[in-house]
Design a protein around this motif. Structure first.
Motif, PDB file in Angstrom:
ATOM      1  N   GLU A 154       0.847  -1.191   0.000  1.00 14.51           N
ATOM      2  CA  GLU A 154       0.000   0.000   0.000  1.00 14.51           C
ATOM      3  C   GLU A 154       0.890   1.251   0.000  1.00 14.51           C
ATOM      4  O   GLU A 154       1.731   1.413   0.882  1.00 14.51           O
ATOM      5  N   ASP A 155       0.717   2.113  -1.002  1.00  8.53           N
ATOM      6  CA  ASP A 155       1.352   3.428  -0.955  1.00  8.53           C
ATOM      7  C   ASP A 155       0.438   4.309  -0.118  1.00  8.53           C
ATOM      8  O   ASP A 155      -0.561   4.851  -0.599  1.00  8.53           O
ATOM      9  N   ALA A 156       0.789   4.416   1.166  1.00  2.00           N
ATOM     10  CA  ALA A 156      -0.037   5.126   2.136  1.00  2.00           C
ATOM     11  C   ALA A 156       0.580   6.476   2.499  1.00  2.00           C
ATOM     12  O   ALA A 156       0.369   6.993   3.591  1.00  2.00           O
ATOM     13  N   ALA A 157       1.321   7.048   1.561  1.00  2.00           N
ATOM     14  CA  ALA A 157       1.992   8.328   1.828  1.00  2.00           C
ATOM     15  C   ALA A 157       0.990   9.424   2.179  1.00  2.00           C
ATOM     16  O   ALA A 157       1.310  10.351   2.916  1.00  2.00           O
ATOM     17  N   GLN A 158      -0.243   9.316   1.645  1.00  2.00           N
ATOM     18  CA  GLN A 158      -1.242  10.363   1.896  1.00  2.00           C
ATOM     19  C   GLN A 158      -2.325   9.910   2.875  1.00  2.00           C
ATOM     20  O   GLN A 158      -3.246  10.672   3.148  1.00  2.00           O
ATOM     21  N   SER A 159      -2.229   8.682   3.364  1.00  5.65           N
ATOM     22  CA  SER A 159      -3.362   8.147   4.131  1.00  5.65           C
ATOM     23  C   SER A 159      -2.995   7.712   5.542  1.00  5.65           C
ATOM     24  O   SER A 159      -3.774   7.014   6.191  1.00  5.65           O
ATOM     25  N   ASP A 191      12.557  15.329   5.591  1.00  7.25           N
ATOM     26  CA  ASP A 191      12.089  14.090   4.976  1.00  7.25           C
ATOM     27  C   ASP A 191      12.046  12.938   5.973  1.00  7.25           C
ATOM     28  O   ASP A 191      12.827  12.901   6.927  1.00  7.25           O
ATOM     29  N   GLY A 192      11.154  12.008   5.722  1.00  6.39           N
ATOM     30  CA  GLY A 192      11.064  10.801   6.537  1.00  6.39           C
ATOM     31  C   GLY A 192      10.004   9.893   5.965  1.00  6.39           C
ATOM     32  O   GLY A 192       9.197  10.312   5.129  1.00  6.39           O
ATOM     33  N   GLY A 193      10.003   8.640   6.417  1.00  9.28           N
ATOM     34  CA  GLY A 193       9.002   7.685   5.954  1.00  9.28           C
ATOM     35  C   GLY A 193       9.064   6.438   6.803  1.00  9.28           C
ATOM     36  O   GLY A 193       9.866   6.358   7.755  1.00  9.28           O
ATOM     37  N   HIS A 317      -3.236  18.267  -7.708  1.00  7.40           N
ATOM     38  CA  HIS A 317      -2.667  16.918  -7.499  1.00  7.40           C
ATOM     39  C   HIS A 317      -3.454  15.919  -8.347  1.00  7.40           C
ATOM     40  O   HIS A 317      -4.493  15.484  -7.926  1.00  7.40           O
ATOM     41  N   TYR A 318      -3.074  15.647  -9.575  1.00  5.18           N
ATOM     42  CA  TYR A 318      -1.846  15.978 -10.281  1.00  5.18           C
ATOM     43  C   TYR A 318      -2.226  16.377 -11.699  1.00  5.18           C
ATOM     44  O   TYR A 318      -3.194  15.837 -12.226  1.00  5.18           O
ATOM     45  N   PRO A 319      -1.481  17.249 -12.340  1.00  2.85           N
ATOM     46  CA  PRO A 319      -1.896  17.755 -13.653  1.00  2.85           C
ATOM     47  C   PRO A 319      -1.718  16.764 -14.799  1.00  2.85           C
ATOM     48  O   PRO A 319      -2.293  16.959 -15.861  1.00  2.85           O
TER      49      PRO A 319
HETATM   50  C1  LIG Z   1       4.497  12.086  -1.000  1.00  5.21           C
HETATM   51  C2  LIG Z   1       4.244  10.825  -1.733  1.00  5.21           C
HETATM   52  C3  LIG Z   1       5.259   9.860  -1.943  1.00  5.21           C
HETATM   53  C4  LIG Z   1       6.702  10.117  -1.631  1.00  5.21           C
HETATM   54  O1  LIG Z   1       6.986  10.520  -0.350  1.00  5.21           O
HETATM   55  P1  LIG Z   1       8.338  11.341  -0.044  1.00  5.21           P
HETATM   56  O2  LIG Z   1       8.447  11.270   1.429  1.00  5.21           O
HETATM   57  O3  LIG Z   1       8.140  12.720  -0.562  1.00  5.21           O
HETATM   58  O4  LIG Z   1       9.454  10.648  -0.729  1.00  5.21           O
HETATM   59  C5  LIG Z   1       4.910   8.663  -2.534  1.00  5.21           C
HETATM   60  N1  LIG Z   1       3.657   8.421  -2.938  1.00  5.21           N
HETATM   61  C6  LIG Z   1       2.663   9.323  -2.785  1.00  5.21           C
HETATM   62  C7  LIG Z   1       1.291   8.969  -3.245  1.00  5.21           C
HETATM   63  C8  LIG Z   1       2.920  10.557  -2.195  1.00  5.21           C
HETATM   64  O5  LIG Z   1       1.942  11.451  -2.062  1.00  5.21           O
END
Ligand SMILES: *Cc1c(COP(=O)(O)O)cnc(C)c1O
Length: 373
Positions: A154-159, A191-193, A317-319
């Protein structure tokens, strides 16, 4: 007016935050110091999984997750056509091929109905994106993936903090990846993750890969990188985590209030005085953290310009859908009509947990006027 107001948040947490940062300056363990482990433990508990591994960014979280799954040259990874570049960029960096699937027109997340036809014998993983703060249809995607023996990340970067059928984002698949970029729902001051998993073996692999593939000092048993979370950022995140549950509740309230205000000002369904305007749809089984409050509107760029004139910041988000990015022009791809259509219409409004009702009302009225032309 700020698009995301980090200053007001800082005023709420300044004392604790300063104390946390001072503690790091005092002990001086800037790399993988005790705050990193403390944060990992707290986040794992918050999400409800066995393992959290702090990494240097959301991009590194995705890269390291795929390295742990040994994805590389010749492999295919399925991901939505509509997302931030990092989701597909990391697939391509590993020499694998991003295979783009269109999104659902209402939720903006990967359309599970279009998933199965994209699976081939080379497909190794699916990376759905929980866009704008709402989780993708993870159970359906997991079930399809399981039938084909494919991993789901899961790409949960926004969730981060969102709920899906009562479970937290990042706890919904083999690996959950999030970002602590300052403007994300849980943001650091840099930055972090993090990666999340219930799988002990994957957790160990991720831990090693983020630190040059070493299982003990100067003994490297796999290829890795410098992908560690800074101790100072972990300290910042610990201070922010203390208020995060309140902020999640505020985000839900403020997101819902936007929609109520739009309805009160005449948006019925998707049409306002002839100028179509669509408010976000959150499925009843989801609780969004509204990383973005994103509407759809005709003549989006003109509307954004009119709002800017009134001092209201917006963002797109996003063009451009990912398959249409120049960097991916070499990939033969089918069409993705929903992504192409929404990329021309989406507009994100100011959104953060400290947005007051009067300001929201002003934004909504201005958007309605701008949309009417
Ligand atoms: C922000 C984002 C990332 C990358 O995160 P970073 O911490 O900026 O590297 C990946 N996927 C999505 C959907 C994002 O919004």
């Amino acid at each position: 007016m700020r698009f995301i107001d980090l200053k007001t948040q800082y005023a709420h947490i300044a004392q604790d935050l300063r104390a946390r940062i001072d503690a790091v300056l005092d002990h001086g363990q800037f790399i993988l110091g005790p705050e990193v482990r403390e944060l990992e433990e707290r986040l794992a508990e918050f999400v409800g999984v066995r393992h959290c591994i702090g990494v240097a960014s959301g991009t590194d979280a995705l890269l390291i997750a795929m390295l742990a799954l040994e994805i590389g040259r010749g492999d295919e990874v399925i991901t939505p056509a509509f997302s931030f570049i990092a989701t597909a960029e990391t697939i391509a960096l590993l020499g694998a091929r991003p295979v783009f699937v269109d999104i659902d027109p209402v939720a903006y997340t990967l359309d599970p109905n279009k998933l199965e036809t994209a699976i081939t014998s080379r497909t190794r993983a699916i990376i759905p994106v929980s866009l704008y703060g709402q989780c993708a249809e993870m159970d359906t995607i997991n079930a399809i993936a399981a039938r084909h023996g494919i991993a789901v990340i899961e790409d949960a970067a926004q969730s981060f903090g969102a709920l899906y059928r009562g479970r937290r984002s990042c706890a919904l698949s083999a690996i959950g990846c999030t970002s602590f970029f300052p403007s994300k729902p849980l943001g650091a001051y840099g930055d972090g993750g993090a990666c999340f998993t219930n799988d002990d073996r994957l957790a160990q692999a991720i831990r090693e890969i983020r630190d040059h593939g070493q299982d003990r000092r100067y003994h490297h048993r796999r290829l890795g990188l410098n992908g560690r979370l800074d101790t100072l950022q972990a300290a910042v995140l610990l201070a922010k985590l203390a208020v995060f549950p309140e902020e999640i509740a505020a985000r839900a309230r403020i997101g819902a209030r936007y929609t109520e205000l739009f309805q009160a000002h005449g948006v019925v369904g998707s049409d306002v005085g002839g100028a179509p305007l669509l408010t976000p749809h959150v499925h009843p089984h989801n609780q969004s953290v509204y990383a973005q409050y994103t509407i759809q509107v005709e003549e989006r760029d003109e509307v954004a310009a009119r709002l800017a004139q009134q001092g209201i910041p917006t963002a797109v988000h996003y063009p451009l859908p990912l398959p249409e990015q120049p960097v991916f022009s070499g990939l033969a791809q089918g069409d993705h009509p929903v992504s192409t259509a929404v990329a021309q219409r989406v507009l994100s409004l100011p959104m953060h947990p400290y947005l007051d009702e009067a300001t929201q009302e002003r934004i909504v009225i201005a958007v309605m006027q701008a949309a009417r032309g």
